[in-house]
Scaffold this active site. Structure first.
Site, PDB file in Angstrom:
ATOM      1  CG  ASP A  41     -30.827  11.610  12.383  1.00  0.00           C
ATOM      2  OD1 ASP A  41     -29.971  11.260  13.230  1.00  0.00           O
ATOM      3  OD2 ASP A  41     -31.315  10.850  11.533  1.00  0.00           O
ATOM      4  CG  ASP A  45     -29.481  17.117   9.555  1.00  0.00           C
ATOM      5  OD1 ASP A  45     -28.398  16.507   9.418  1.00  0.00           O
ATOM      6  OD2 ASP A  45     -30.586  16.639   9.232  1.00  0.00           O
ATOM      7  CB  ILE A  91      -2.271 -12.568   6.003  1.00  0.00           C
ATOM      8  CG1 ILE A  91      -2.153 -13.227   7.334  1.00  0.00           C
ATOM      9  CG2 ILE A  91      -3.648 -12.704   5.471  1.00  0.00           C
ATOM     10  CD1 ILE A  91      -2.960 -12.460   8.368  1.00  0.00           C
ATOM     11  CD  GLU A 127      -7.958  -9.359  13.313  1.00  0.00           C
ATOM     12  OE1 GLU A 127      -7.693  -8.868  14.426  1.00  0.00           O
ATOM     13  OE2 GLU A 127      -7.526  -8.920  12.243  1.00  0.00           O
ATOM     14  CE  LYS A 129      -8.261 -13.230   4.547  1.00  0.00           C
ATOM     15  NZ  LYS A 129      -8.797 -12.359   3.501  1.00  0.00           N
ATOM     16  CG  ASP A 131     -15.403 -11.040   0.848  1.00  0.00           C
ATOM     17  OD1 ASP A 131     -14.325 -10.703   0.319  1.00  0.00           O
ATOM     18  OD2 ASP A 131     -16.269 -11.700   0.264  1.00  0.00           O
ATOM     19  NE  ARG A 150      -3.023  -6.588  -0.870  1.00  0.00           N
ATOM     20  CZ  ARG A 150      -1.968  -7.299  -0.525  1.00  0.00           C
ATOM     21  NH1 ARG A 150      -1.473  -7.181   0.680  1.00  0.00           N
ATOM     22  NH2 ARG A 150      -1.426  -8.124  -1.357  1.00  0.00           N
ATOM     23  CD  GLU A 214     -10.718  -6.214   3.915  1.00  0.00           C
ATOM     24  OE1 GLU A 214      -9.518  -5.983   4.237  1.00  0.00           O
ATOM     25  OE2 GLU A 214     -11.040  -7.039   3.043  1.00  0.00           O
ATOM     26  CE1 TYR A 264     -16.297  -3.274  13.047  1.00  0.00           C
ATOM     27  CE2 TYR A 264     -16.934  -4.816  11.311  1.00  0.00           C
ATOM     28  CZ  TYR A 264     -17.222  -4.152  12.496  1.00  0.00           C
ATOM     29  OH  TYR A 264     -18.398  -4.374  13.133  1.00  0.00           O
ATOM     30  CE  LYS A 335      -3.982  -9.542  12.340  1.00  0.00           C
ATOM     31  NZ  LYS A 335      -4.659  -8.233  12.366  1.00  0.00           N
ATOM     32  CE  LYS A 359      -8.986 -16.702   2.048  1.00  0.00           C
ATOM     33  NZ  LYS A 359      -8.997 -16.303   0.655  1.00  0.00           N
ATOM     34  CB  CYS A 453      -4.447 -28.771 -32.947  1.00  0.00           C
ATOM     35  SG  CYS A 453      -4.845 -27.051 -32.595  1.00  0.00           S
ATOM     36  CB  CYS A 456      -4.239 -25.747 -36.727  1.00  0.00           C
ATOM     37  SG  CYS A 456      -3.093 -26.770 -35.794  1.00  0.00           S
ATOM     38  CB  CYS A 471      -1.338 -27.819 -31.098  1.00  0.00           C
ATOM     39  SG  CYS A 471      -1.246 -27.281 -32.809  1.00  0.00           S
ATOM     40  CB  CYS A 477      -1.620 -23.869 -34.565  1.00  0.00           C
ATOM     41  SG  CYS A 477      -3.044 -23.862 -33.478  1.00  0.00           S
TER      42      CYS A 477
END
Length: 716
Positions: A41, A45, A91, A127, A129, A131, A150, A214, A264, A335, A359, A453, A456, A471, A477
């Site tokens: 590092d 620097d 998608i 791949e 997905k 979040d 997007r 993402e 990514y 894909k 998912k 309702c 009213c 109602c 109302c």
DNA sequence: TTACCTCGAGCTCA
DNA sequence: CTCGAGGTAA
């Protein structure tokens, strides 16, 4: 000799700066992307400070891709809109959350491609997905010039300042000269080599390259950030996704820089075409490998897979690893690998047919039902809502879950005091999955929709064949009045800026406003009496009301809140009739002539304007000064196919499926998915399947493409 | 539906 | 400092 020359940089400095930039890019890439520092590092620097010092001396030599330019920049006034050169499509999500859901996708692809069981397995890429938030990074001549969110897919927001601070995102892509053997390059340069099949390098950096990916936050970075927030007495973020989204939307890039974001890459937007010297790929996977070589972070978990079995295995394997990944994912994406096949498969409306998101099952939690409220909508519709003891599920705290209607509430048999399983269904909407009956202690009353309702007290009735209770109080109302006002004042309608639900509550509850025209009769004194409404705010509201008087016919029509008349229908009506009076007096048959207006919508419009008090509201609004430019009725377009229903099957010789559909619809026809007695024509192309058989069976006329075109041109 | 950021302005207490 | 409104994202 010009004065400029006196200040000309030492040629040595110019060269040194270029050299420093390149080293810092290379070291930065090793550190941020490869996670394998090549220098300590302290050394990084030192180089960084040397470059900073040189740039301080020669500000004119600062390049936009200089590593020193990641941080810095002034706070923005707002984010500028950016039109995506290639839209950022959504998608499709596979609904089946079993691992075998991948088989549905594979089967669909094989069917679309007309493959039989004996044909070879299709090559896929699978791949995770991630979040986070989708981002489009635009490089021109290899330099990052723009990062955009997007948005609605067409237009996003320019968040370049914030995205620059992401160490993982290259500020510049470097291409070695043509003919360079990539493997002979020093590693820090090879990472930036532009790959072509066979290891040949690209003659130059493509003029345009948009990398899609993402932006997300790693779990450890998220925890560390929250520790810092706590220490600083700031509030914590609820989940990594929202923390990342918040960072991207910071106006001050200095703050954004402190939020540890990652990236990514998973695809491309606009790219210079091969004819113009752009890169050539055969497959998605090859493209991803090239992105990796160019310096972009590409997940190690991106894998090639043959056919459904390997997709199913991938889903299961990623599901196993999910908790240990170090970042949140909500599923996987499949894909079709071959770019040629992707082109062949094309798109359905706004979604590629060649990809699907699969998912993981939504996380579920237990909680208790504190109450079941009944809300009243603008049209009087009663909606039961379960009030829940707060539970953290799927990254957010859930306290409400709609039960939709009486049937749904009964079917789940949710009762006050019950212990229930909740999850965040699909994308965002919390859902009561089921009741744990053995945890039900005493017997709470079965939920029934109130016959009055709740706001009213008017009778609430359920029409024959309808799921909803309504109602019947109408404008009597207060809930309906409030909702009508809010609807009228919303941005897409007549837009009264500053009129939100809290203010409407006050105005209606105080009896100051009952009908829409009352809005325009508001006085300064009456307004200024309300809570949190001093002189300045009151004047702002009056100014906003004044401004709202100049509107357009579609906005006004939409704002009236006629049942079944949304934005699109309001526009169609305005275009067709030109004037409001023409719409108010149009018989149902005349309304039916408007595109997309069917009997239900026509009846609803007629009913609305048949009621004297609705006409009165319109007259009073006009009297208060609400105006819009009126036009002439649009000539009725020739619609040779109106009233006809078509079904497409097989591959047409020249027209794409979408094209054919658009043409038929433009001519007034409808396109349906399956053949029935009501089908007017089946349009059959090559390799037509069962739909053609069905057509013959039912005696439906079958056309080929040429005959379809004849019909479209107005032939019989 | 929930969470986040931003802005303007009101409220509260010094 | 707190609130309401408005906007964005998934």
């Amino acid at each position: 000799m010009s004065t400029l020359d006196l200040f000309a940089p030492e040629p040595d400095d110019t060269a040194r700066m270029a050299q420093l930039r390149q080293s810092l890019h290379a070291h930065g890439h090793s550190y941020y992307v490869l996670d394998a520092p090549t220098v300590p590092d302290a050394e990084y620097d030192r180089l960084f400070r040397e470059l900073q010092a040189l740039e301080a001396r020669h500000p004119e030599l600062i390049t936009p891709d200089s590593p020193t330019q990641r941080v810095g920049g002034k706070p923005l006034d707002g984010f500028a809109p950016v039109r995506h050169a290639v839209p950022m499509l959504s998608i499709r999500t596979e609904t089946d959350t079993e691992a075998s859901g991948a088989e549905n996708f594979d089967a669909r692809i094989r069917r679309e491609l007309g493959l039989g069981p004996s044909d070879p397995a299709i090559d896929y890429v699978a791949e995770p997905k991630f979040d986070g938030l989708a981002m489009s990074l635009r490089y021109q001549q290899g330099v990052l010039v723009q990062a955009a969110t997007r948005g609605d897919g067409e237009v996003g927001e320019d968040v370049t300042q914030n995205i620059r601070t992401l160490g993982q995102i290259p500020l510049r892509i470097v291409a070695p000269a043509l003919g360079t053997d990539v493997s002979s390059l020093p590693p820090e340069v090879a990472h930036f080599a532009l790959g072509r099949p066979g290891g040949e390098t690209c003659p130059s950096v493509p003029a345009v390259l948009e990398v899609r990916g993402e932006v997300y936050m790693r779990r450890d970075d998220f925890e560390a950030l929250n520790d810092r927030q706590r220490l600083a007495g700031q509030k914590c973020f609820v989940n990594p996704r929202n923390a990342a989204a918040g960072a991207v939307r910071q106006l001050d890039p200095a703050i954004a820089a402190q939020r540890p974001l990652s990236f990514y890459a998973y695809g491309l937007g606009a790219v210079t075409p091969p004819e113009a010297g752009g890169p050539v790929w055969q497959s998605h996977f090859e493209m991803m490998q090239a992105l990796k070589r160019w310096g972009f972070p590409v997940s190690e978990l991106v894998k090639q897979a043959q056919g459904a079995p390997e997709l199913v295995a991938y889903y299961a394997a990623i599901g196993q690893q999910r908790d240990g990944l170090g970042f949140d994912i909500d599923g996987v994406v499949y894909k079709v690998n071959s770019l040629a096949l992707q082109r062949q498969l094309g798109f359905v409306t706004r979604e590629p047919r060649w990809a699907v998101a699969h998912k993981f099952p939504a996380q579920e939690m237990l909680t208790t039902v504190l109450a079941i409220d009944v809300q009243v909508g603008r049209t009087g519709k009663l909606t039961p809502v379960a009030k829940l003891a707060p539970v953290f599920v799927g990254g957010v705290t859930v306290t409400n879950a709609t039960l939709h209607n009486e049937d749904e509430a009964r079917r789940k048999d949710v009762r006050v005091g019950d212990t229930v399983i909740v999850r965040r269904a699909g994308d965002v909407i919390p859902e009561v999955v089921s009741v744990l009956l053995d945890k039900r202690l005493d017997e709470p009353a079965v939920f029934t929709m109130p016959r009055q309702c709740p706001v009213c007290g008017s009778a609430a009735v359920r029409e024959e064949g309808e799921a909803d209770y309504r109602c019947t109080g109408g404008l009597f109302c207060s809930a309906q009045r409030k909702q009508s006002l809010l609807h009228f004042a919303q941005r897409r309608a007549v837009e009264v800026e500053g009129l939100g639900d809290k203010l409407v509550d006050q105005l209606v509850d105080a009896g100051i406003i009952n009908t829409l025209p009352d809005l325009y009769r508001l006085g300064f004194t009456a307004l200024a009496k309300l809570a949190r409404m001093a002189d300045k705010s009151a004047q702002n509201i009056l100014d906003a009301l004044e401004k709202s008087k100049q509107t357009t016919l579609p906005r006004f029509l939409f704002g009236l809140g006629i049942r079944h008349v949304g934005e699109a229908t309001a526009k169609a009506l305005a275009r067709h009739f030109g004037k409001l009076d023409a719409i108010m007096d149009a018989p149902e048959e005349a309304l039916l002539a408007v595109a997309d207006v069917g009997p239900i919508v026509a009846k609803s419009i007629r009913t609305f304007f048949d009621q004297a008090h609705n006409r009165e509201v319109v007259e009073q609004l006009r009297a208060c000064g609400v105006t819009w430019p009126e036009g002439e009725p649009a000539p009725v377009a020739a619609q040779p196919l109106s009233g006809q229903t078509f079904v497409l099957t097989g591959t047409l010789p020249t027209l794409g499926r979408e094209e054919a559909k658009a043409l038929i619809e433009a001519a007034g026809g409808k396109v349906a998915g399956s053949v029935s007695k009501k089908t007017s024509f089946v349009v059959a192309g090559a390799e037509a399947g069962s739909k053609l058989d069905k057509a013959r069976e039912l005696g439906v006329a079958v056309l080929d493409e040429a005959q379809l075109k004849e019909l479209l041109d107005g032939g019989a």
